[in-house]
Every structure is written in structure tokens, then in C-alpha cells.
Design a protein around this motif. Structure first.
Motif, short mmCIF file in Angstrom:
data_model
loop_
_atom_site.label_atom_id
_atom_site.label_comp_id
_atom_site.label_asym_id
_atom_site.label_seq_id
_atom_site.Cartn_x
_atom_site.Cartn_y
_atom_site.Cartn_z
N ASN A 1 -8.68 0.90 -3.08
CA ASN A 1 -7.58 0.62 -2.15
C ASN A 1 -7.57 1.60 -0.98
O ASN A 1 -7.23 1.24 0.14
N ARG A 2 -7.93 2.86 -1.27
CA ARG A 2 -7.93 3.87 -0.22
C ARG A 2 -8.90 3.49 0.90
O ARG A 2 -8.59 3.64 2.09
N ARG A 3 -10.05 2.92 0.53
CA ARG A 3 -11.01 2.50 1.56
C ARG A 3 -10.47 1.32 2.36
O ARG A 3 -10.60 1.29 3.59
N THR A 4 -9.85 0.37 1.68
CA THR A 4 -9.25 -0.76 2.38
C THR A 4 -8.12 -0.29 3.28
O THR A 4 -7.98 -0.74 4.42
N GLU A 5 -7.32 0.63 2.76
CA GLU A 5 -6.21 1.18 3.55
C GLU A 5 -6.72 1.81 4.83
O GLU A 5 -6.13 1.62 5.90
N GLN A 6 -7.82 2.55 4.75
CA GLN A 6 -8.34 3.21 5.93
C GLN A 6 -8.77 2.19 6.99
O GLN A 6 -8.57 2.39 8.19
N LEU A 7 -9.37 1.09 6.55
CA LEU A 7 -9.75 0.03 7.49
C LEU A 7 -8.52 -0.55 8.19
O LEU A 7 -8.52 -0.79 9.40
N ILE A 8 -7.46 -0.77 7.42
CA ILE A 8 -6.22 -1.32 7.98
C ILE A 8 -5.60 -0.32 8.95
O ILE A 8 -5.17 -0.68 10.05
N VAL A 9 -5.55 0.94 8.55
CA VAL A 9 -4.98 1.98 9.41
C VAL A 9 -5.74 2.06 10.73
O VAL A 9 -5.15 2.14 11.81
N THR A 10 -7.05 2.03 10.65
CA THR A 10 -7.87 2.08 11.86
C THR A 10 -7.58 0.89 12.76
O THR A 10 -7.46 1.04 13.99
N ALA A 11 -7.47 -0.30 12.15
CA ALA A 11 -7.17 -1.50 12.94
C ALA A 11 -5.80 -1.39 13.62
O ALA A 11 -5.64 -1.74 14.79
N ARG B 1 -0.17 4.06 7.97
CA ARG B 1 -0.49 4.42 6.58
C ARG B 1 0.57 3.92 5.61
O ARG B 1 0.26 3.42 4.52
N VAL B 2 1.84 4.09 5.99
CA VAL B 2 2.92 3.64 5.11
C VAL B 2 2.87 2.12 4.95
O VAL B 2 3.01 1.59 3.84
N ALA B 3 2.67 1.41 6.05
CA ALA B 3 2.61 -0.06 5.99
C ALA B 3 1.44 -0.53 5.12
O ALA B 3 1.61 -1.40 4.26
N ALA B 4 0.27 0.05 5.35
CA ALA B 4 -0.91 -0.34 4.57
C ALA B 4 -0.73 0.02 3.10
O ALA B 4 -1.01 -0.79 2.20
N GLY B 5 -0.22 1.23 2.83
CA GLY B 5 -0.04 1.67 1.45
C GLY B 5 0.98 0.83 0.70
O GLY B 5 0.78 0.48 -0.46
N ALA B 6 2.08 0.48 1.37
CA ALA B 6 3.11 -0.34 0.73
C ALA B 6 2.57 -1.71 0.35
O ALA B 6 2.76 -2.18 -0.78
N CYS B 7 1.88 -2.35 1.28
CA CYS B 7 1.37 -3.70 1.01
C CYS B 7 0.25 -3.70 -0.02
O CYS B 7 0.23 -4.53 -0.93
N LEU B 8 -0.68 -2.76 0.09
CA LEU B 8 -1.78 -2.71 -0.88
C LEU B 8 -1.27 -2.32 -2.27
O LEU B 8 -1.74 -2.85 -3.28
N GLY B 9 -0.30 -1.41 -2.32
CA GLY B 9 0.29 -1.04 -3.61
C GLY B 9 0.98 -2.23 -4.26
O GLY B 9 0.83 -2.46 -5.46
#
Length: 197
Positions: free
Chosen positions: A120-130, A142-150
């Protein structure tokens, strides 16, 4: 699909078949390579470890592209939520079946279940970069990506242990809909953060 991509897909397909038949721990890299008709050296060209066969996700780039295409006037959390929903909706049925098998394998194996968070951390980083590439602040992204992926991960693992009749896309849509109920406007969030009205 090029030769390398075809070989990689064949390795994953054969690995999952062996995992179902012999269990994850009962399957060796040598057996996977032999079943796919390649050498162990070729296996390691595509996957650094046996675990990586399970966690490799060809849809991460799709998620990043879809995320960048979301309406930039939406709050970051809503952009991630709708982006993930669109990405899941674009996955063809055969890939959904393969994803279902991987999730069940991961959920039933303690070490793999723990490893899902690193994935998930790798996917999160892709989302954060986007998101940050379109002007969203790093912390908000980061919060948005982490909340949704979690939320999705919790729903996936629950589905794997107790499917309760829902198919995988239905479960994903239900989880993303729950996340949608928690979204507030950007002005409210900003006001709360600095104490202004």
C-alpha cells in the motif's frame, strides 16, 4: 504485450496455480520457474522475491493516471475516492478473478497479510505524486491516499475472510461509498485547522 510482459504474466499465473495447489510456503521459486518454462534467473529478473509475485500490481500506473485526471476542484479525499473507483471499474473480469485469488492468499497467510501495508505504501506514493503534481499539498495528499487505501484494505481483508455474498467489485464500491460519506468541503477543513471561521 511484449515478450518480457508475457513471461512475467506466465510466471504469476503459474505461481498462483502452485500456491493454490501446494500453499505459498510449500511452493519454491524453482517450481514456479519450471512450471512457467523458464530458469530461476529469469524468475528473478521479473521478481526480486517469491512474495513479490503476490504483491506485484500492474494497475498501480492506471491508478496514478486516473487520479491525475480527476476534477481538480474536488477535495483531495474525494479525488482519491473517485479515482480509485474509476480504476477498479476499468479492471477486466479475468483480472478481477486473479485479484480475488491473490487477496484470499494474502489474507490467509500471516506474513503476506503484514506485507500488504508495504505494498500500500508504494501505491500511496504514486497517488501522492499524482496529486501533488496537480497542486495538492503533500500532507493533504498523504492523508487522502492513506485514508482511502486503508479503508479499501480493511474491506478487502474482511471480504476475503467473510465474503457474505458480495463479489469483489461490489465490496470495493461499498467501501468507497462509505469513505464518500466522510468528506467535508475544503473551506471547513481549512477553518478547523487554523481556528478561523
Amino acid at each position: 504485450m511484449g515478450k518480457a510482459a508475457t513471461t512475467k504474466a506466465r510466471l504469476q499465473e503459474q505461481a498462483m496455480a502452485l500456491f493454490r495447489q501446494r500453499g505459498f510456503d510449500g511452493t519454491t521459486v524453482a517450481q514456479i520457474a519450471a512450471a512457467a518454462g523458464v530458469t530461476q534467473v529469469t524468475f528473478f529478473r521479473h521478481f526480486p522475491t517469491k512474495d513479490a509475485v503476490v504483491f506485484d500490481d500492474p494497475y498501480d500506473p492506471v491508478i496514478a493516471d486516473v487520479m491525475a485526471a480527476q476534477d481538480r476542484t474536488l477535495p483531495a479525499l474525494e479525488r482519491v475516492r473517485t479515482g480509485l473507483a474509476a480504476a477498479w471499474g476499468s479492471i477486466p473480469e479475468p483480472a478481477i478473478n486473479a485479484t480475488r485469488d491473490r487477496i484470499r492468499l494474502i489474507a490467509g497467510h500471516a506474513r503476506l497479510a503484514a506485507g500488504i501495508w508495504e505494498n500500500n505504501r508504494r501505491t500511496e506514493q504514486l497517488i501522492v505524486t499524482a496529486l501533488t503534481g496537480t497542486g495538492v499539498g503533500r500532507v493533504e495528499a498523504r492523508v487522502a491516499a492513506g485514508a482511502c487505501l486503508g479503508g479499501l484494505t480493511a474491506a478487502l481483508l474482511d471480504w476475503a475472510s467473510e465474503p457474505d455474498g458480495q463479489d469483489l467489485p461490489e465490496r470495493m464500491n461499498a467501501a468507497l461509498a462509505l469513505l464518500g460519506g466522510q468528506i467535508g468541503g475544503p473551506a471547513t477543513a481549512a477553518g478547523d485547522a487554523d481556528g478561523s471561521p
